[in-house]
Write an enzyme that holds these catalytic residues in place. Structure first.
Site, short mmCIF file in Angstrom:
data_model
loop_
_atom_site.label_atom_id
_atom_site.label_comp_id
_atom_site.label_asym_id
_atom_site.label_seq_id
_atom_site.Cartn_x
_atom_site.Cartn_y
_atom_site.Cartn_z
N LYS A 22 0.83 -1.21 0.00
CA LYS A 22 0.00 0.00 0.00
C LYS A 22 0.87 1.26 0.00
CE LYS A 22 -1.52 1.61 4.09
NZ LYS A 22 -1.19 3.01 4.46
N ASN A 23 1.88 1.26 0.87
CA ASN A 23 2.67 2.49 1.03
C ASN A 23 3.65 2.73 -0.11
OD1 ASN A 23 1.24 3.06 3.28
ND2 ASN A 23 2.84 2.52 4.75
N ARG A 92 -3.96 10.86 5.02
CA ARG A 92 -2.91 11.88 5.08
C ARG A 92 -1.96 11.77 3.90
NH1 ARG A 92 -3.27 13.81 10.01
NH2 ARG A 92 -1.23 14.77 9.91
N CYS A 116 -4.48 13.42 13.95
CA CYS A 116 -4.47 12.03 13.52
C CYS A 116 -4.46 11.15 14.76
CB CYS A 116 -3.23 11.78 12.69
SG CYS A 116 -2.97 10.06 12.21
N ARG A 121 1.65 14.40 13.23
CA ARG A 121 1.91 14.18 11.80
C ARG A 121 1.77 15.43 10.94
NH1 ARG A 121 -0.70 8.75 9.68
NH2 ARG A 121 1.17 8.73 8.39
N ASP A 306 5.02 0.50 12.03
CA ASP A 306 3.78 -0.10 11.52
C ASP A 306 3.62 -1.56 11.97
OD1 ASP A 306 3.06 2.24 10.32
OD2 ASP A 306 3.67 1.65 8.30
N ARG A 398 -8.46 -0.12 5.19
CA ARG A 398 -7.62 0.89 4.54
C ARG A 398 -6.35 0.28 3.98
NH1 ARG A 398 -6.51 6.22 7.79
NH2 ARG A 398 -5.33 6.42 5.86
#
Ligand code: EPU
Length: 418
Positions: A22-23, A92, A116, A121, A306, A398
């Site tokens: 995803k990132n 974000r 957040c 952030r 994470d 997400r």
């Protein structure tokens, strides 16, 4: 709103495949704004954040077709170089369009993200970097407006703290700037390297991605490209912890074992057996007692923030006391209270959490507060006695594609209910 109903007690066994990252996919999608030519991306995960980025790119003026994990993008014209609050407040990473829009269109208007769940952030370092590249920045009505009518020019940007999307944003701004840009104290995450590879295929000149100094020689324009996104190392790590916490035997496939090195070391110290059956898989086996092992989150190649919540779930089942220190975000222990409701013994003091184990967990109603916290509650539920109901599963959607199906295929009793 969907919920997960999980009945703990089964050891997971078998193979679990991981998706594209995803990132890595998010900045790759934003990068397509840098060219009028088509960009094709393979292995895009089917998760909510990707759909949010798709909406954002369509609003900006791009054509985006997604089918079976393949995305075809074409931003022949930038119609509206703007990221509205409605989208930025839900994700974000929307600020990743800031750099590409200023570089391509000479102007960008992006909502400031606001608060957040896991920390403040801010995006001050993205803004600082763009200023160094010659953009004029103006803030009003909750929006940042960046303009560079004559284009950006190369400069040295020293980040005073390491930022992943900040590095990516600046890299995307610098590829079309006049002259050389040097990014110092840059993030070294695999996602940064993946983005540099995509940009290079598009014609950018980038050296040093994956180290803390990245040099970019600006070019006149970029062209189309085809690229496959790297495997999701956080999804892989989540399944590795699932194997260990349930005393199971799971081979996580279609992943890059190099990217989960810090987790592998912790699992081995805790007493799990970790092997690498193939270049693209990791097998985690655990039987018998786990030992507590302290952990501090760090930027890559350190232990990923994470995976901190998932690791905390694991430590509730390990013998002894584990000190977990979170150095990246100020408020990333929301899962601790939920785990405590399930019977875990966790004391949080500022950046530090002390987990005493092993404790028998029991199923309870819990609330997911953010993406990775939700994943950790799923893991805790897999070993809890009885039924756990996890509310607000949209957080997990997400970033994890079909997590309940993947876990169920390995023997977990997990169901999604509306
Ligand atoms: N920071 C600043 N100013 C900035 C930017 C960052 O002070 O301008 C601070 C942040 O507040 C934070 C630290 O620097 O304390 C690091 O933040 P970073 O910018 O690296 O985080 P990010 O780029 O916003 C990405 C991932 C996150 C992941 C972090 C850290 C994406 C889309 N997001 O966020 O992923 O936790 O790096 O590795 O790549 C997730 O997937 O669940 C997730 C939150």
């Amino acid at each position: 709103m969907d919920k997960f109903v999980i009945t703990g007690g089964n050891a997971l066994r078998g193979e679990i495949p991981v998706n594209g990252s995803k990132n890595s996919a998010l900045p790759a999608l934003a990068a397509a704004l840098l060219t009028a030519e088509p960009v094709t991306l393979h292995r895009i995960p089917h998760v909510r954040d990707i759909r949010t980025m798709q909406r954002l790119l369509v609003d900006v003026g791009a054509r985006v077709d997604i089918e079976d994990g393949v995305v075809r993008l074409e931003a022949s014209k930038i119609v509206s170089p703007e990221a509205p609050y409605e989208l930025v407040k839900t994700m974000r990473a929307s600020s990743l369009v800031l750099g590409p829009l200023v570089a391509r269109a000479g102007r960008a208007r992006v909502s400031l993200p606001g608060g957040c769940a896991i920390g403040a952030r801010p995006i001050n370092l993205h803004i600082f970097g763009l200023e160094q590249l010659g953009a004029r920045i103006h803030q009003s009505h909750g929006y940042i407006e960046a303009v560079a009518p004559d284009g950006l020019r190369g400069a040295t940007v020293h980040f005073d703290r390491i930022t992943v999307t900040g590095t990516e944003d600046l890299m995307m701004a610098a590829v079309l700037a006049k002259g050389e840009t040097v990014l110092r104290n840059a993030a070294r995450e695999p996602e940064v390297v993946d983005l540099a590879e995509l940009l290079s295929k598009m014609g950018a000149k980038i050296e040093g991605a994956g180290t803390s100094t990245i040099r970019i020689e600006g070019v006149e324009q970029l062209g189309g490209a085809e690229h496959t996104i790297i495997p999701d190392r956080i999804e892989a790590g989540t399944f590795m912890v699932a194997a260990a916490i349930t005393g199971g035997d799971v081979t996580v496939t279609q992943c890059n074992p190099e990217h989960v090195g810090a987790l592998v070391a912790k699992l081995q110290q805790a007493g799990a057996e970790v092997t690498q059956p193939t270049a693209g898989s990791v097998r985690v086996r655990a039987s018998g007692k786990l030992r507590s092992v302290d952990m501090t989150t760090e930027e890559y190649p350190g232990f990923a923030t994470d995976l901190q919540a998932q690791y905390m779930a694991l430590m509730t089942q390990a013998e002894g006391i584990a000190i977990i220190v979170e150095t990246i975000f100020e408020n990333r222990f929301m899962h601790a209270q939920e785990m405590a409701r399930m019977g875990a013994n966790i004391r949080v003091d500022g950046k530090q959490a002390m987990v005493a184990g092993p404790r028998a967990l029991s199923g309870a109603g819990v609330i997911a507060s953010d993406l990775r916290a939700s994943a950790s509650l799923v893991l805790a539920a897999l070993v809890a006695k009885g039924e756990t109901v996890i509310d607000r599963v949209y957080h997990i959607d997400r970033g994890y594609e079909k997590i309940e199906q993947k876990l169920a295929a390995a023997g977990a009793r997990i169901e999604r209910v509306e």
